[in-house]
Design an enzyme around this catalytic site. Structure first.
Site, PDB file in Angstrom:
ATOM      1  N   SER A 141       1.018  -1.405   0.052  1.00  0.00           N
ATOM      2  CA  SER A 141      -0.055   0.001   0.041  1.00  0.00           C
ATOM      3  C   SER A 141       0.905   1.485  -0.075  1.00  0.00           C
ATOM      4  O   SER A 141       1.937   1.255   0.263  1.00  0.00           O
ATOM      5  CB  SER A 141      -0.985   0.264   1.101  1.00  0.00           C
ATOM      6  OG  SER A 141      -0.245   0.307   2.448  1.00  0.00           O
ATOM      7  N   ARG A 145      -4.126  -7.986   1.425  1.00  0.00           N
ATOM      8  CA  ARG A 145      -3.649  -6.668   0.819  1.00  0.00           C
ATOM      9  C   ARG A 145      -2.601  -6.838  -0.151  1.00  0.00           C
ATOM     10  O   ARG A 145      -2.503  -6.125  -1.120  1.00  0.00           O
ATOM     11  CB  ARG A 145      -3.036  -5.992   2.094  1.00  0.00           C
ATOM     12  CG  ARG A 145      -2.832  -4.458   1.765  1.00  0.00           C
ATOM     13  CD  ARG A 145      -2.050  -3.581   2.784  1.00  0.00           C
ATOM     14  NE  ARG A 145      -2.064  -3.888   4.142  1.00  0.00           N
ATOM     15  CZ  ARG A 145      -3.162  -3.490   4.868  1.00  0.00           C
ATOM     16  NH1 ARG A 145      -4.014  -2.629   4.472  1.00  0.00           N
ATOM     17  NH2 ARG A 145      -3.036  -3.768   6.215  1.00  0.00           N
ATOM     18  N   ASP A 178       6.363 -10.588   8.606  1.00  0.00           N
ATOM     19  CA  ASP A 178       6.167  -9.453   9.683  1.00  0.00           C
ATOM     20  C   ASP A 178       7.825  -9.054   9.864  1.00  0.00           C
ATOM     21  O   ASP A 178       8.525  -9.870  10.546  1.00  0.00           O
ATOM     22  CB  ASP A 178       5.606 -10.128  10.708  1.00  0.00           C
ATOM     23  CG  ASP A 178       5.464  -9.004  11.850  1.00  0.00           C
ATOM     24  OD1 ASP A 178       6.041  -8.002  11.927  1.00  0.00           O
ATOM     25  OD2 ASP A 178       4.602  -9.294  12.862  1.00  0.00           O
ATOM     26  N   SER A 185      11.609   7.408   7.368  1.00  0.00           N
ATOM     27  CA  SER A 185      11.427   8.008   8.681  1.00  0.00           C
ATOM     28  C   SER A 185      10.376   8.922   8.391  1.00  0.00           C
ATOM     29  O   SER A 185       9.062   8.416   8.380  1.00  0.00           O
ATOM     30  CB  SER A 185      12.655   9.001   8.987  1.00  0.00           C
ATOM     31  OG  SER A 185      12.963   9.812   7.967  1.00  0.00           O
ATOM     32  N   THR A 225      -2.328   8.698   2.140  1.00  0.00           N
ATOM     33  CA  THR A 225      -1.882   7.216   2.019  1.00  0.00           C
ATOM     34  C   THR A 225      -2.939   6.797   2.931  1.00  0.00           C
ATOM     35  O   THR A 225      -3.517   7.241   3.719  1.00  0.00           O
ATOM     36  CB  THR A 225      -0.628   6.741   2.231  1.00  0.00           C
ATOM     37  OG1 THR A 225      -0.136   6.977   3.699  1.00  0.00           O
ATOM     38  CG2 THR A 225       0.369   7.406   1.528  1.00  0.00           C
TER      39      THR A 225
END
Ligand SMILES: NC(=O)c1ccc[n+]([C@@H]2O[C@H](COP(=O)([O-])OP(=O)(O)OC[C@H]3O[C@@H](n4cnc5c(N)ncnc54)[C@H](OP(=O)(O)O)[C@@H]3O)[C@@H](O)[C@H]2O)c1
Length: 242
Positions: A15, A41, A61, A135, A182
């Site tokens: 995404s 997703r 993950d 970041s 987003t």
């Protein structure tokens, strides 16, 4: 864009900014692996991105070291690793309401995750390759409710400088986005997302919030510019000036 890479892993590629980067890289002829925790997703993103011969989607993950190690065993040699991963669900709170578990998920996804990607990815990375982590402007313009995100962004930038020395000649950089439209904004602003982003746009010198492709463009620069390492590329519409 000149293609200086062949195979690129994009964690967070399901995404937002990561997905915009995957699109660019595929269009530029690279082999791309998108990764994230949610298989549905990833599948949705892969279907939308197309290029099935050049695109792989792997559930991982990055807060789990065994999963990160297995990811690199599976994909083998890779030219560049990018992470746009962030789990900020529940972490945008004033201190009295802050849930430590939510804070820990921010640290795990934005700090330990990149650390583990570097640990297990560096041995299989091309010497000409790079890591790019994400970041964010909160490190420079913190807001109430955003303490944890601000702190983790700053910590990640420190990590990037240190890894640029330790892993050289592999390059290690960060992109620091400002406000970008987003799906992550659903966690920050809920159903006030459009209203919040509209107000932000009016405050920024450029008069708009960012698009995922603004950040994908900046990451593409970091992937391709072989004289850039240990740096933070700010792409924030002038946010640090206001
Ligand atoms: N959007 C902004 O305004 C903004 C501003 C400043 C900084 N940033 C930073 O920019 C980066 C990209 O943000 P975005 O707006 O593109 O967010 P996004 O659309 O929410 O994408 C983040 C991705 O990270 C993945 N992810 C989260 N935790 C993960 C984990 N532990 N392991 C693997 N994947 C994980 C999520 O997928 P799964 O849930 O499937 O794992 C998701 O696809 C983040 O680091 C964010 O903090 C964003």
């Amino acid at each position: 864009m000149e293609i200086s890479y062949r195979k690129i892993l994009i964690v967070g590629g399901g995404s937002g900014m990561g997905r915009a980067l995957a699109k660019r890289c595929l269009e530029a002829g690279a082999a791309v692996i998108i990764a994230g925790r949610n298989e549905d997703r990833l599948k949705g993103a892969a279907d939308a991105l197309g290029h099935p011969a050049a695109l792989d989607a792997i559930a991982v993950d990055i807060a789990q070291e065994a999963q990160v190690a297995e990811l690199f065993r599976r994909i083998g040699r890779v030219d560049h690793v990018v992470s746009t991963a962030a789990d900020i669900d529940g972490a945008y709170e004033l201190l009295p309401a802050l849930d430590l578990k939510a804070a820990q998920r921010v640290v795990e996804s934005k700090f330990y995750g990149p650390l583990l990607l570097a640990k297990h990815g560096a041995p299989v990375l091309a010497a000409t390759g790079s890591f790019t982590f994400t970041s964010g402007v909160a490190a420079y313009r913190p807001a109430a409710r955003g303490s944890v995100v601000a702190a983790v962004n700053a910590a990640l930038e420190g990590l990037v400088r240190a890894l640029a020395i330790e892993l050289a000649p592999i390059r290690v950089n960060a992109v620091s986005p400002g406000w970008v439209d987003t799906p992550i904004w659903s966690f920050v602003a809920g159903d006030k997302k459009d209203e919040t982003l509209g107000a932000m746009a009016r405050r920024l010198p450029v008069g708009r919030v960012g698009r995922p492709d603004d950040i994908a463009d900046a990451i593409s620069f970091l992937l391709g510019n072989t004289f850039t390492t240990g740096t933070v590329l700010h792409v924030e519409g002038g946010h640090r000036l206001i």
